[in-house]
Every structure is written in structure tokens, then in C-alpha cells.
Scaffold this motif. Sequence first.
Motif, PDB file in Angstrom:
ATOM      1  N   PRO A  86      59.528  -5.696  -1.467  1.00 48.77           N
ATOM      2  CA  PRO A  86      59.135  -6.866  -0.684  1.00 48.77           C
ATOM      3  C   PRO A  86      58.414  -7.952  -1.473  1.00 48.77           C
ATOM      4  CG  PRO A  86      57.723  -4.993  -0.190  1.00 48.77           C
ATOM      5  CD  PRO A  86      58.856  -4.469  -0.998  1.00 48.77           C
ATOM      6  N   THR A  87      57.572  -7.580  -2.442  1.00 48.30           N
ATOM      7  CA  THR A  87      56.842  -8.613  -3.186  1.00 48.30           C
ATOM      8  C   THR A  87      57.800  -9.537  -3.922  1.00 48.30           C
ATOM      9  OG1 THR A  87      54.892  -7.190  -3.454  1.00 48.30           O
ATOM     10  CG2 THR A  87      55.101  -9.049  -4.961  1.00 48.30           C
ATOM     11  N   ALA A  88      58.756  -8.957  -4.636  1.00 48.92           N
ATOM     12  CA  ALA A  88      59.753  -9.758  -5.351  1.00 48.92           C
ATOM     13  C   ALA A  88      60.588 -10.586  -4.376  1.00 48.92           C
ATOM     14  CB  ALA A  88      60.659  -8.857  -6.183  1.00 48.92           C
ATOM     15  N   ALA A  89      60.934  -9.995  -3.229  1.00 49.34           N
ATOM     16  CA  ALA A  89      61.746 -10.706  -2.241  1.00 49.34           C
ATOM     17  C   ALA A  89      60.999 -11.895  -1.652  1.00 49.34           C
ATOM     18  CB  ALA A  89      62.168  -9.747  -1.128  1.00 49.34           C
ATOM     19  N   LEU A  90      59.730 -11.700  -1.330  1.00 46.70           N
ATOM     20  CA  LEU A  90      58.933 -12.784  -0.751  1.00 46.70           C
ATOM     21  C   LEU A  90      58.733 -13.914  -1.758  1.00 46.70           C
ATOM     22  CD1 LEU A  90      56.340 -10.638   1.217  1.00 46.70           C
ATOM     23  CD2 LEU A  90      58.180 -12.043   2.196  1.00 46.70           C
ATOM     24  N   GLN A  91      58.542 -13.546  -3.026  1.00 50.39           N
ATOM     25  CA  GLN A  91      58.422 -14.566  -4.058  1.00 50.39           C
ATOM     26  C   GLN A  91      59.724 -15.356  -4.180  1.00 50.39           C
ATOM     27  OE1 GLN A  91      57.249 -12.005  -7.293  1.00 50.39           O
ATOM     28  NE2 GLN A  91      55.078 -12.456  -7.037  1.00 50.39           N
ATOM     29  N   ALA A  92      60.848 -14.649  -4.110  1.00 48.34           N
ATOM     30  CA  ALA A  92      62.145 -15.327  -4.156  1.00 48.34           C
ATOM     31  C   ALA A  92      62.365 -16.163  -2.903  1.00 48.34           C
ATOM     32  CB  ALA A  92      63.270 -14.298  -4.298  1.00 48.34           C
ATOM     33  N   GLY A  93      61.877 -15.654  -1.764  1.00 47.53           N
ATOM     34  CA  GLY A  93      61.999 -16.401  -0.519  1.00 47.53           C
ATOM     35  C   GLY A  93      61.281 -17.737  -0.585  1.00 47.53           C
ATOM     36  N   LEU A  94      60.156 -17.768  -1.279  1.00 46.42           N
ATOM     37  CA  LEU A  94      59.417 -19.028  -1.438  1.00 46.42           C
ATOM     38  C   LEU A  94      60.208 -20.041  -2.266  1.00 46.42           C
ATOM     39  CD1 LEU A  94      55.800 -17.683  -2.032  1.00 46.42           C
ATOM     40  CD2 LEU A  94      56.556 -19.152  -0.155  1.00 46.42           C
ATOM     41  N   GLN A  95      61.151 -19.528  -3.044  1.00 45.96           N
ATOM     42  CA  GLN A  95      62.011 -20.409  -3.837  1.00 45.96           C
ATOM     43  C   GLN A  95      63.318 -20.730  -3.112  1.00 45.96           C
ATOM     44  OE1 GLN A  95      60.664 -21.634  -6.634  1.00 45.96           O
ATOM     45  NE2 GLN A  95      58.888 -20.343  -6.165  1.00 45.96           N
ATOM     46  N   GLY A  96      63.418 -20.273  -1.855  1.00 48.88           N
ATOM     47  CA  GLY A  96      64.601 -20.606  -1.059  1.00 48.88           C
ATOM     48  C   GLY A  96      65.597 -19.483  -0.867  1.00 48.88           C
ATOM     49  N   ALA A  97      65.353 -18.310  -1.442  1.00 53.88           N
ATOM     50  CA  ALA A  97      66.291 -17.199  -1.279  1.00 53.88           C
ATOM     51  C   ALA A  97      66.343 -16.762   0.181  1.00 53.88           C
ATOM     52  CB  ALA A  97      65.884 -16.028  -2.162  1.00 53.88           C
TER      53      ALA A  97
END
Length: 327
Positions: A86-97
Amino acid sequence: MFSLKDRNRMNFLVVVLLLLATVVPCQARKVSVGIPVVDVSQSALYVARDRGYFQKEGLEVELVLMRGGVANQALITGNVDFTTVPTAALQAGLQGAPVKVLLSTFHKPMFWLYSRQTIRTPKDLSGKKVAVSSLGAAGDSALREWLKKNGLDENREVAILAIGTTATRLGSLAAGVVDAAMMTFPHNITAAEQGFRELMSFIGSDIIQLQGAIVTHDGLLKSDPSLVEKFLRATIRGLVYYSTNRGGAVSILARNAKSSEELAGKVYDLVKPALTPEGVLNDDLQRRVMSPLLERVGRKDVSIGRFFDFGLARKINAELKAEGSKP
């Protein structure tokens, strides 16, 4: 000429053959899940697989071990259906993923900071070297948040080094390469046995961080919502079993983590307070998860709802309760 008895027998055989010809074997839907570690954080998945919950939903689930960043990229490109990073996913989500967290298994950092005996307080880390697995990973994020809470500048006062696996970090601490190291199971127990000081137990802190949460991409939510629901239902059954059946859960954890039941029991007892009730985070916890990530990228104008969707988990929990279902 065939007798009436023979004709009846032949007619019966014809009917049986026709029925067999029309039966199509039901093949299980293959599902791939990227996991970064083989440890207690994956327990809901281990239980769901070992107790046949996935099979009951018509799923054949493969847990694929890969580093967090790689797993997250595989999710975004559709090479895996789900991840537990989840941490990596949320960080990517902040970049638009286009990714979302659907279920939280644990919501506290399952890390322990061990140091040399001469280091007694957070302030003693000033000018020292601390080992983490990789920069930006969950342990690194938890460490930086804790250092800030204790008045230390994690970029200037403390040298945070990406060392690799927990075993490698412990080896670096023992060799004097670093002054402290972030530990996970079972090496936190080994570090204590070797005489290092437990400087901080993050599982008992007020830091909120997801471990082993279920993440998927928006494409799968739209294209195959039935698959997502089946996978989530089996995983929630696994989570309920894990949280309510210590004996069975310890055996499953020991088998999957390839440890003794004695060690698995110690791990179970240590992490149980970090379990997320029903796998659902309320709005306040969602904000607390995102707060340090938003601060790191200097953003505030972000809707938290973009990154979480616990609607399906709530629905499944309600259905299981209504059924009186016991895993």
C-alpha cells in the motif's frame, strides 16, 4: 433382437453419456498477487489459501514474491491483479496512478528500531547511521515520521541508508557498519537476543501505516468487479479467521513463513494489536495514513477518497454477519 431389459439399459447408458458430454469442467480463475515479503503481514492471504476460501470462490491464487516497487509497477501495468504494497501504491497514486486500497489487514507499522547499547534516546541518533530496506519503503517512511516527531531532521541530522533485507540490516548493525537498524520479524527477536537495544517499537506508536493491505487498479474494478468481490470475500474470511483463531492461525503462519510454531506464536501475539477491525479504515485513519505522504510531496489539495474504497469490504462484512458465517 434386444430384450426390453437390454433396451432400457442401453437407453440409460446413452443418457449418461450425453450428460457427461455436456458437462464442462469448471476451471478456477487464476489470480496473481504481488507480495513484497513472506511474513505475518500476509496472514489473511495465507489463511484464505490454506483453508480453501479462495477455492470456494472459484479462484486459484498465486502469491508472487517481488520487491514493493516492482509489485506496484506490475499492478499498474496489469501484470498482477492485486498487491499488498500500500505505501508504494499510495505514493504512485499521488502521481496519478489509478490504484486503490480496498482492505486494510494491519494499520500500524510492524517495525522495531534496534540500536547499539550506547544509543539510549532518539536524540542520540543525531550524526548516526540508520539502516532501512530501501528509501521510500514503509520502514523508511515510519522512521522518518518518528524522527520528525522527536525533533530530528531526517535529511540532515541522521544518515538513513538503504541496506536491503532485514537479515542484511542486522548483519550491518552487528558489524558496526550502522548504529541502528529497522527490524521486522523474526530478526527483531534475534536482535534482542544478541543484546541490541530496542529503541522503538513502532507497533505501539501513534503512527498509522498500512501493512499487507489489499490494493488493485481501477481497470480491474471496472472490467471485472465480480472477481474483485470474490477475492475480497475470501481474504476477509481469512482475516476473520486469523483474528479469532489463534491456534489455527499460528500453525498456518508457521507453515507459510517456514518458522517454528513457538516463534509464530510470539509473532502473532506481538502483531495482534495492529489488526484493523473488519479490514476497514474510518475517515480519520485514512487521513492519518495519507498525511505524511502528502507532506513529503508538499500537497494538501487532494481528496483522500481517491485512494481508498472500503465500500465492498463493508458490504461483504455485513453479508457475512447476516449469514452468521464462521470461517
